[in-house]
Design a protein around this motif. Structure first.
Motif, PDB file in Angstrom:
ATOM      1  N   SER A 191       0.859  -1.180   0.000  1.00  0.00           N
ATOM      2  CA  SER A 191       0.000   0.000   0.000  1.00  0.00           C
ATOM      3  C   SER A 191       0.901   1.238   0.000  1.00  0.00           C
ATOM      4  O   SER A 191       2.082   1.148   0.366  1.00  0.00           O
ATOM      5  CB  SER A 191      -0.895   0.007   1.246  1.00  0.00           C
ATOM      6  OG  SER A 191      -0.093   0.124   2.423  1.00  0.00           O
ATOM      7  N   PRO A 192       0.390   2.397  -0.414  1.00  0.00           N
ATOM      8  CA  PRO A 192      -0.941   2.649  -0.954  1.00  0.00           C
ATOM      9  C   PRO A 192      -1.148   1.968  -2.297  1.00  0.00           C
ATOM     10  O   PRO A 192      -0.195   1.411  -2.857  1.00  0.00           O
ATOM     11  CB  PRO A 192      -0.949   4.183  -1.087  1.00  0.00           C
ATOM     12  CG  PRO A 192       0.470   4.542  -1.306  1.00  0.00           C
ATOM     13  CD  PRO A 192       1.255   3.587  -0.467  1.00  0.00           C
ATOM     14  N   PRO A 193      -2.375   2.036  -2.827  1.00  0.00           N
ATOM     15  CA  PRO A 193      -2.632   1.399  -4.120  1.00  0.00           C
ATOM     16  C   PRO A 193      -1.835   2.092  -5.218  1.00  0.00           C
ATOM     17  O   PRO A 193      -1.458   3.255  -5.091  1.00  0.00           O
ATOM     18  CB  PRO A 193      -4.143   1.593  -4.318  1.00  0.00           C
ATOM     19  CG  PRO A 193      -4.501   2.752  -3.451  1.00  0.00           C
ATOM     20  CD  PRO A 193      -3.578   2.674  -2.274  1.00  0.00           C
ATOM     21  N   LEU A 220       7.947   3.483  -7.865  1.00  0.00           N
ATOM     22  CA  LEU A 220       7.307   4.172  -8.981  1.00  0.00           C
ATOM     23  C   LEU A 220       5.827   3.836  -9.086  1.00  0.00           C
ATOM     24  O   LEU A 220       5.009   4.668  -9.491  1.00  0.00           O
ATOM     25  CB  LEU A 220       8.049   3.789 -10.269  1.00  0.00           C
ATOM     26  CG  LEU A 220       7.688   4.479 -11.571  1.00  0.00           C
ATOM     27  CD1 LEU A 220       8.911   4.521 -12.484  1.00  0.00           C
ATOM     28  CD2 LEU A 220       6.552   3.769 -12.306  1.00  0.00           C
ATOM     29  N   GLY A 221       5.450   2.600  -8.723  1.00  0.00           N
ATOM     30  CA  GLY A 221       4.068   2.158  -8.895  1.00  0.00           C
ATOM     31  C   GLY A 221       3.109   2.747  -7.887  1.00  0.00           C
ATOM     32  O   GLY A 221       1.956   3.044  -8.212  1.00  0.00           O
ATOM     33  N   THR A 222       3.562   2.925  -6.634  1.00  0.00           N
ATOM     34  CA  THR A 222       2.675   3.444  -5.594  1.00  0.00           C
ATOM     35  C   THR A 222       2.886   4.938  -5.342  1.00  0.00           C
ATOM     36  O   THR A 222       2.286   5.492  -4.425  1.00  0.00           O
ATOM     37  CB  THR A 222       2.883   2.685  -4.273  1.00  0.00           C
ATOM     38  OG1 THR A 222       4.219   2.884  -3.818  1.00  0.00           O
ATOM     39  CG2 THR A 222       2.620   1.196  -4.448  1.00  0.00           C
ATOM     40  N   ASP A 223       3.732   5.586  -6.141  1.00  0.00           N
ATOM     41  CA  ASP A 223       4.008   7.028  -5.998  1.00  0.00           C
ATOM     42  C   ASP A 223       4.424   7.364  -4.566  1.00  0.00           C
ATOM     43  O   ASP A 223       3.968   8.349  -3.974  1.00  0.00           O
ATOM     44  CB  ASP A 223       2.771   7.852  -6.393  1.00  0.00           C
ATOM     45  CG  ASP A 223       2.356   7.629  -7.834  1.00  0.00           C
ATOM     46  OD1 ASP A 223       3.225   7.712  -8.712  1.00  0.00           O
ATOM     47  OD2 ASP A 223       1.161   7.351  -8.075  1.00  0.00           O
ATOM     48  N   THR A 224       5.310   6.541  -4.023  1.00  0.00           N
ATOM     49  CA  THR A 224       5.671   6.663  -2.606  1.00  0.00           C
ATOM     50  C   THR A 224       7.165   6.439  -2.410  1.00  0.00           C
ATOM     51  O   THR A 224       7.779   5.620  -3.100  1.00  0.00           O
ATOM     52  CB  THR A 224       4.890   5.628  -1.769  1.00  0.00           C
ATOM     53  OG1 THR A 224       3.486   5.856  -1.935  1.00  0.00           O
ATOM     54  CG2 THR A 224       5.233   5.728  -0.293  1.00  0.00           C
ATOM     55  N   ALA A 243       6.538   8.913   2.290  1.00  0.00           N
ATOM     56  CA  ALA A 243       6.212  10.179   1.630  1.00  0.00           C
ATOM     57  C   ALA A 243       5.415   9.864   0.372  1.00  0.00           C
ATOM     58  O   ALA A 243       5.868   9.084  -0.477  1.00  0.00           O
ATOM     59  CB  ALA A 243       7.476  10.940   1.272  1.00  0.00           C
ATOM     60  N   THR A 244       4.250  10.468   0.257  1.00  0.00           N
ATOM     61  CA  THR A 244       3.375  10.201  -0.883  1.00  0.00           C
ATOM     62  C   THR A 244       3.477  11.334  -1.893  1.00  0.00           C
ATOM     63  O   THR A 244       3.293  12.499  -1.543  1.00  0.00           O
ATOM     64  CB  THR A 244       1.924  10.025  -0.422  1.00  0.00           C
ATOM     65  OG1 THR A 244       1.868   8.959   0.541  1.00  0.00           O
ATOM     66  CG2 THR A 244       1.020   9.693  -1.595  1.00  0.00           C
TER      67      THR A 244
END
Length: 401
Positions: A191-193, A220-224, A243-244
């Motif tokens: 997570s996050p999605p 890269l996939g979860t922008d986190t 960090a999102t």
């Protein structure tokens, strides 16, 4: 790696490579003697040629590639680069290493580590002898797929790796001889999605913060960006912060300012560079607004930032735009100002590296199968140095001291 599909690689020349040190030398001929000691001394002085210029130093260069692609390499390429001109001389290939698309050096300088970017991800250790010879010490599975990045903890006792395909990060112990033990931890980013169209978690980088107290993993996939504490004795990771980034931004790689309080994060899907504040006490990373790359409105897929040793400039590789962006660093690292972009001289610059003395910048250009070299000026300006060096599916370049 990146979520956008890649075209089939072009046919590439084979790589072959160098000795680790280039040496020049010469002898000075004696002068004729005169009839008296005074005249003899004078004659010797007059006949003595002017001192020859000091020989230029050469240093080793390692090259990462894909061995599974048509036109790809057959292992880790080796080469030598001229520290003055940047000219690259090819040498032999270190075979027995599969898909070594990213390389990292042990702090001792005696071992280099390579990812195996394939379905069954792995990491490989290669020893570097004082005479410049190399020996593959063996590989260990990472427990994930598509291993795309790795780094050595400053202690020299743990290897950290990121699995792009499975969205996970792994830890391996490093023995005294540089070889790797069995994995001690594997953490999957659940997570996050994932962001829009990003197809699940994709861990793209794992690094230790300059303070040595925290591990940061860019997904890269979860922008986190996930921050972990590393138990050095057990070799395990515990998440302490995350960090999102903006959904769909696609954070890929970050580089720290030498002051250790700020990092610069390349987001490949929204064409931006994000300045992030970093708190060494907590490991928290706080992203600021995205900065433009100077590449216009087209998709530039920025791949990697690098920071000069004095912290004065940041460079960013732009794959779609085939350029390098230069930023001035301001406010002690808290801000960057776009200065200019220059053509990279190749196609699809996937990775950048500064020489240890900071005088040269190398770019590994995947689709043109070349490495281009730039001289770094006192003002951070980049000047192309010589012709592109052919290297099969060049995706990583590692200049050694």
């Amino acid at each position: 790696m990146n979520p956008a599909p890649r075209p089939a690689p072009h046919s590439r020349p084979a790589s072959a490579l160098p000795s680790r040190r280039g040496l020049l030398g010469g002898l000075v001929a004696g002068a004729a003697l005169a009839a008296t000691p005074a005249l003899a001394s004078s004659a010797r002085a007059a006949a003595r040629p002017a001192p020859a210029p000091a020989p230029r130093a050469t240093r080793p260069l390692l090259l990462g590639t894909y061995t599974s692609e048509g036109g790809g390499g057959t292992g880790i390429g080796t080469a030598a680069y001229d520290t003055g001109t940047g000219a690259i001389t090819p040498g032999p290939v270190i075979t027995g290493v599969e898909n070594p698309s990213y390389l990292a050096l042990h702090p001792s300088g005696a071992t280099v580590y390579a990812v195996a970017e394939q379905e069954a991800g792995a990491v490989t250790a290669v020893s570097i002898a004082p005479d410049g010879t190399y020996e593959v010490l063996g590989s260990r599975p990472t427990g994930g797929s598509g291993t795309t990045h790795l780094s050595v903890h400053p202690s020299g006792r743990r290897l950290l790796s990121a699995n792009y395909g499975s969205g996970s990060v792994a830890v391996h112990p490093i023995a005294e001889d540089g070889s790797l033990g069995e994995r001690t931890d594997l953490v999957t980013h659940g997570s996050p999605p994932p962001g829009p169209g990003q197809g699940g978690p994709h861990a793209h980088q794992i690094v230790t913060a300059p303070d040595g107290g925290h591990i940061l993993a860019v997904d890269l996939g979860t922008d986190t960006v996930y921050t972990y504490a590393l138990d050095e004795a057990a070799g395990t990771l515990t998440e302490v912060s995350r960090a999102t980034l903006a959904p769909g931004s696609g954070p890929r790689h970050l580089a720290f300012h030498p002051g250790g309080r700020f990092a610069y994060l390349a987001c490949e899907l929204d064409n931006s560079l994000v300045v992030c504040a970093y708190d060494p006490a907590t490991g928290a990373l706080t992203p600021g607004p995205g900065q433009p790359t100077g590449t216009g409105s087209g998709t530039s897929y920025p791949s990697q930032p690098v920071v000069t040793g004095d912290g004065a400039y940041v460079y960013l590789a732009n794959r779609g735009h085939n350029s390098l962006t230069r930023y001035a660093v301001e406010d002690d690292g808290a801000a960057v100002r776009l200065l200019d972009t220059v053509p990279v001289g190749g196609d699809w610059p996937r990775q950048l590296a500064l020489s240890p003395d900071g005088s040269l910048l190398f770019a590994a250009n995947q689709r043109s199968a070349t490495v281009t070299v730039f001289g770094v000026g006192p003002d951070g300006s980049l000047t192309a140095a010589g012709d592109p060096f052919p290297a099969p599916v060049a995706v990583c370049v590692l200049p050694l001291a």
